[in-house]
Design a protein around this motif. Structure first.
Motif, PDB file in Angstrom:
ATOM      1  N   GLY A  17     -11.010  27.590 -82.202  1.00 62.46           N
ATOM      2  CA  GLY A  17     -10.123  27.066 -81.172  1.00 62.46           C
ATOM      3  C   GLY A  17      -9.213  28.137 -80.603  1.00 62.46           C
ATOM      4  N   ILE A  18      -8.666  28.965 -81.473  1.00 63.73           N
ATOM      5  CA  ILE A  18      -7.787  30.044 -81.024  1.00 63.73           C
ATOM      6  C   ILE A  18      -8.567  31.074 -80.219  1.00 63.73           C
ATOM      7  CG2 ILE A  18      -6.398  31.997 -81.851  1.00 63.73           C
ATOM      8  CD1 ILE A  18      -5.433  30.064 -84.109  1.00 63.73           C
ATOM      9  N   ASP A  19      -9.789  31.361 -80.658  1.00 65.01           N
ATOM     10  CA  ASP A  19     -10.647  32.288 -79.908  1.00 65.01           C
ATOM     11  C   ASP A  19     -10.995  31.720 -78.530  1.00 65.01           C
ATOM     12  OD1 ASP A  19     -12.312  34.757 -79.855  1.00 65.01           O
ATOM     13  OD2 ASP A  19     -13.935  33.289 -79.644  1.00 65.01           O
ATOM     14  N   HIS A  20     -11.212  30.399 -78.480  1.00 62.16           N
ATOM     15  CA  HIS A  20     -11.541  29.722 -77.213  1.00 62.16           C
ATOM     16  C   HIS A  20     -10.393  29.869 -76.208  1.00 62.16           C
ATOM     17  CE1 HIS A  20     -13.430  26.763 -74.573  1.00 62.16           C
ATOM     18  NE2 HIS A  20     -12.270  26.109 -74.520  1.00 62.16           N
ATOM     19  N   PHE A  21      -9.165  29.943 -76.723  1.00 59.09           N
ATOM     20  CA  PHE A  21      -7.987  30.038 -75.861  1.00 59.09           C
ATOM     21  C   PHE A  21      -7.443  31.461 -75.773  1.00 59.09           C
ATOM     22  CE2 PHE A  21      -6.966  25.371 -77.002  1.00 59.09           C
ATOM     23  CZ  PHE A  21      -7.633  24.906 -75.867  1.00 59.09           C
ATOM     24  N   GLN A  22      -8.307  32.448 -75.962  1.00 62.53           N
ATOM     25  CA  GLN A  22      -7.834  33.828 -76.033  1.00 62.53           C
ATOM     26  C   GLN A  22      -7.179  34.305 -74.743  1.00 62.53           C
ATOM     27  OE1 GLN A  22     -11.020  36.861 -76.161  1.00 62.53           O
ATOM     28  NE2 GLN A  22     -12.466  35.159 -76.052  1.00 62.53           N
ATOM     29  N   ASN A  23      -7.465  33.648 -73.613  1.00 61.66           N
ATOM     30  CA  ASN A  23      -6.879  34.066 -72.342  1.00 61.66           C
ATOM     31  C   ASN A  23      -5.640  33.256 -71.954  1.00 61.66           C
ATOM     32  OD1 ASN A  23      -8.848  36.085 -71.850  1.00 61.66           O
ATOM     33  ND2 ASN A  23     -10.287  34.522 -71.140  1.00 61.66           N
ATOM     34  N   LYS A  24      -5.226  32.347 -72.803  1.00 65.47           N
ATOM     35  CA  LYS A  24      -4.046  31.539 -72.509  1.00 65.47           C
ATOM     36  C   LYS A  24      -2.764  32.326 -72.793  1.00 65.47           C
ATOM     37  CE  LYS A  24      -6.349  27.753 -71.542  1.00 65.47           C
ATOM     38  NZ  LYS A  24      -6.387  27.240 -70.145  1.00 65.47           N
ATOM     39  N   ASP A  25      -1.704  31.973 -72.078  1.00 68.97           N
ATOM     40  CA  ASP A  25      -0.397  32.585 -72.345  1.00 68.97           C
ATOM     41  C   ASP A  25       0.174  32.074 -73.658  1.00 68.97           C
ATOM     42  OD1 ASP A  25      -0.325  33.911 -69.809  1.00 68.97           O
ATOM     43  OD2 ASP A  25       0.269  32.012 -68.878  1.00 68.97           O
ATOM     44  N   ILE A  26       0.013  30.779 -73.884  1.00 70.85           N
ATOM     45  CA  ILE A  26       0.602  30.129 -75.059  1.00 70.85           C
ATOM     46  C   ILE A  26      -0.411  29.173 -75.674  1.00 70.85           C
ATOM     47  CG2 ILE A  26       2.537  28.736 -75.931  1.00 70.85           C
ATOM     48  CD1 ILE A  26       3.965  29.330 -73.250  1.00 70.85           C
ATOM     49  N   ILE A  27      -0.537  29.215 -76.998  1.00 65.93           N
ATOM     50  CA  ILE A  27      -1.310  28.219 -77.742  1.00 65.93           C
ATOM     51  C   ILE A  27      -0.333  27.478 -78.650  1.00 65.93           C
ATOM     52  CG2 ILE A  27      -3.210  27.782 -79.347  1.00 65.93           C
ATOM     53  CD1 ILE A  27      -4.394  30.497 -78.524  1.00 65.93           C
ATOM     54  N   LEU A  28      -0.259  26.172 -78.479  1.00 66.32           N
ATOM     55  CA  LEU A  28       0.616  25.338 -79.301  1.00 66.32           C
ATOM     56  C   LEU A  28      -0.243  24.570 -80.297  1.00 66.32           C
ATOM     57  CD1 LEU A  28       2.957  23.935 -76.486  1.00 66.32           C
ATOM     58  CD2 LEU A  28       3.341  25.928 -77.944  1.00 66.32           C
ATOM     59  N   VAL A  29       0.082  24.702 -81.582  1.00 67.53           N
ATOM     60  CA  VAL A  29      -0.758  24.128 -82.640  1.00 67.53           C
ATOM     61  C   VAL A  29       0.012  23.053 -83.407  1.00 67.53           C
ATOM     62  CG1 VAL A  29      -2.198  24.595 -84.647  1.00 67.53           C
ATOM     63  CG2 VAL A  29      -1.916  26.363 -82.886  1.00 67.53           C
ATOM     64  N   ASP A  30      -0.496  21.844 -83.345  1.00 64.99           N
ATOM     65  CA  ASP A  30       0.062  20.729 -84.108  1.00 64.99           C
ATOM     66  C   ASP A  30      -0.631  20.685 -85.468  1.00 64.99           C
ATOM     67  OD1 ASP A  30       1.558  18.483 -84.636  1.00 64.99           O
ATOM     68  OD2 ASP A  30       0.238  17.099 -83.572  1.00 64.99           O
ATOM     69  N   THR A  31       0.146  20.571 -86.532  1.00 65.15           N
ATOM     70  CA  THR A  31      -0.444  20.504 -87.875  1.00 65.15           C
ATOM     71  C   THR A  31      -0.164  19.140 -88.490  1.00 65.15           C
ATOM     72  OG1 THR A  31       1.521  21.377 -88.998  1.00 65.15           O
ATOM     73  CG2 THR A  31      -0.107  22.983 -88.205  1.00 65.15           C
ATOM     74  N   ALA A  32      -0.925  18.813 -89.504  1.00 66.02           N
ATOM     75  CA  ALA A  32      -0.750  17.527 -90.183  1.00 66.02           C
ATOM     76  C   ALA A  32       0.575  17.504 -90.926  1.00 66.02           C
ATOM     77  CB  ALA A  32      -1.900  17.283 -91.156  1.00 66.02           C
ATOM     78  N   GLY A  33       1.191  16.349 -90.951  1.00 60.13           N
ATOM     79  CA  GLY A  33       2.387  16.168 -91.762  1.00 60.13           C
ATOM     80  C   GLY A  33       2.043  16.357 -93.225  1.00 60.13           C
ATOM     81  N   ARG A  34       2.858  17.092 -93.932  1.00 62.07           N
ATOM     82  CA  ARG A  34       2.570  17.422 -95.327  1.00 62.07           C
ATOM     83  C   ARG A  34       3.557  16.742 -96.268  1.00 62.07           C
ATOM     84  NH1 ARG A  34      -2.448  20.056 -94.900  1.00 62.07           N
ATOM     85  NH2 ARG A  34      -2.434  20.702 -92.737  1.00 62.07           N
ATOM     86  N   ASN A  35       3.021  16.246 -97.358  1.00 60.36           N
ATOM     87  CA  ASN A  35       3.876  15.797 -98.452  1.00 60.36           C
ATOM     88  C   ASN A  35       4.312  17.048 -99.195  1.00 60.36           C
ATOM     89  OD1 ASN A  35       5.002  14.926-100.835  1.00 60.36           O
ATOM     90  ND2 ASN A  35       3.388  13.460-101.321  1.00 60.36           N
ATOM     91  N   HIS A  36       5.595  17.379 -99.112  1.00 64.10           N
ATOM     92  CA  HIS A  36       6.049  18.651 -99.681  1.00 64.10           C
ATOM     93  C   HIS A  36       5.905  18.704-101.189  1.00 64.10           C
ATOM     94  CE1 HIS A  36       9.563  15.982 -99.711  1.00 64.10           C
ATOM     95  NE2 HIS A  36       9.986  16.667-100.742  1.00 64.10           N
ATOM     96  N   ASN A  37       5.650  17.545-101.810  1.00 59.55           N
ATOM     97  CA  ASN A  37       5.435  17.521-103.265  1.00 59.55           C
ATOM     98  C   ASN A  37       3.964  17.686-103.655  1.00 59.55           C
ATOM     99  OD1 ASN A  37       8.157  17.122-104.074  1.00 59.55           O
ATOM    100  ND2 ASN A  37       8.017  15.001-103.374  1.00 59.55           N
ATOM    101  N   ASP A  38       3.084  17.710-102.642  1.00 57.08           N
ATOM    102  CA  ASP A  38       1.648  17.841-102.888  1.00 57.08           C
ATOM    103  C   ASP A  38       1.251  19.307-102.714  1.00 57.08           C
ATOM    104  OD1 ASP A  38      -1.179  17.912-102.652  1.00 57.08           O
ATOM    105  OD2 ASP A  38      -1.217  15.813-102.041  1.00 57.08           O
ATOM    106  N   LEU A  39       1.047  20.003-103.825  1.00 54.35           N
ATOM    107  CA  LEU A  39       0.754  21.440-103.766  1.00 54.35           C
ATOM    108  C   LEU A  39      -0.565  21.728-103.064  1.00 54.35           C
ATOM    109  CD1 LEU A  39       1.940  22.601-107.319  1.00 54.35           C
ATOM    110  CD2 LEU A  39       3.165  22.742-105.137  1.00 54.35           C
ATOM    111  N   GLY A  40      -1.527  20.803-103.189  1.00 52.77           N
ATOM    112  CA  GLY A  40      -2.815  20.972-102.518  1.00 52.77           C
ATOM    113  C   GLY A  40      -2.653  21.000-101.009  1.00 52.77           C
TER     114      GLY A  40
END
Length: 235
Positions: A110-133
């Motif tokens: 995905g990042i390679d696909h957007f190599q010509n963009k000015d900005i890439i904004l990446v949304d990540t999954a919400g994490r349970n901070h107690n889940d080390l995995g």
């Protein structure tokens, strides 16, 4: 507050000026996203329900509407179908391309696909901070990019002890900036100072509601100091 400051024999106005100065020093200067000639790859991370997708959409919308930057969106929040659909709606409205990354390899593509963009904004999954995995999985996602900016989102409504626990789980990151969400739901501005103190990282934005693109602001240190003093005087 600096414990070495002597407040004895000082009038109220002088004490307030000293307090204002020290609060401003504690909060520091804001660190919003600055676009230059280099491509920006920006990750939004944080606990579940903190408002990452909506915050990303607000920032994307402001860049598109005000600055006319060329932007690509990526989501790795594939645990929640609603999150993908939500970002898809925003990407359609803003006419921005969206890539969905189900794993580390697809994130790289995905990042390679957007190599010509000015900005890439990446949304990540919400994490349970107690889940080390889940924390390890986030590390893998972030390690797909060498040059990146990371914004940790923390809710202004979070209890102090939970704040300590959440922020501690992200100590594997050398650098990140803070976005404080749900200011409109907080009883006071005190948690902004708490979050800054615990994390000891730059503040960048805070959000004040769900409206896209309006309910987001670059941290206004002078206004926060004013609010903190008003709250203290009303106690």
């Amino acid at each position: 507050m600096n414990s070495k400051i002597n407040l004895e024999e000082k009038d109220t106005d002088t004490i307030e000026k000293i307090v204002r100065f020290n609060l401003a020093e504690c909060l520091g200067s804001p660190g919003p996203i600055i676009v230059n000639e280099e491509q920006k790859v920006i990750f939004f991370i944080g606990p579940t329900g903190v408002g990452k997708t909506t915050t990303l959409a607000k920032i994307a919308a402001n860049f598109v509407l005000k600055n006319k930057y060329d932007i690509g969106l990526i989501t790795s929040d594939t645990y929640r179908i609603a999150a993908v659909e939500q970002l898809k709606i925003y990407s359609d409205i803003l006419q921005l391309p969206l890539e969905i990354a189900y794993n580390k390899e697809e994130m790289i593509k995905g990042i390679d696909h957007f190599q010509n963009k000015d900005i890439i904004l990446v949304d990540t999954a919400g994490r349970n901070h107690n889940d080390l995995g889940q924390v390890e999985e986030l590390k893998e996602i972030l390690n797909t990019v060498k040059k990146k900016e990371v914004f940790l989102l923390v809710s202004a409504t979070t209890d102090y002890k939970v704040l300590e626990s959440v922020i501690d789980k992200y100590n594997f990151l050398d650098e990140y900036k803070l976005i404080i969400t749900k200011i409109d739901e907080a009883e006071n501005y005190g948690n902004i100072l708490n979050i800054k103190h615990i994390a000891n990282k730059e503040l960048s934005y805070f959000t004040t509601g769900q409206n896209v693109p309006d309910d987001i602001q670059i941290i206004d240190v002078e206004n926060i100091v004013k609010k903190l003093i008003e709250e203290n005087n009303n106690d």
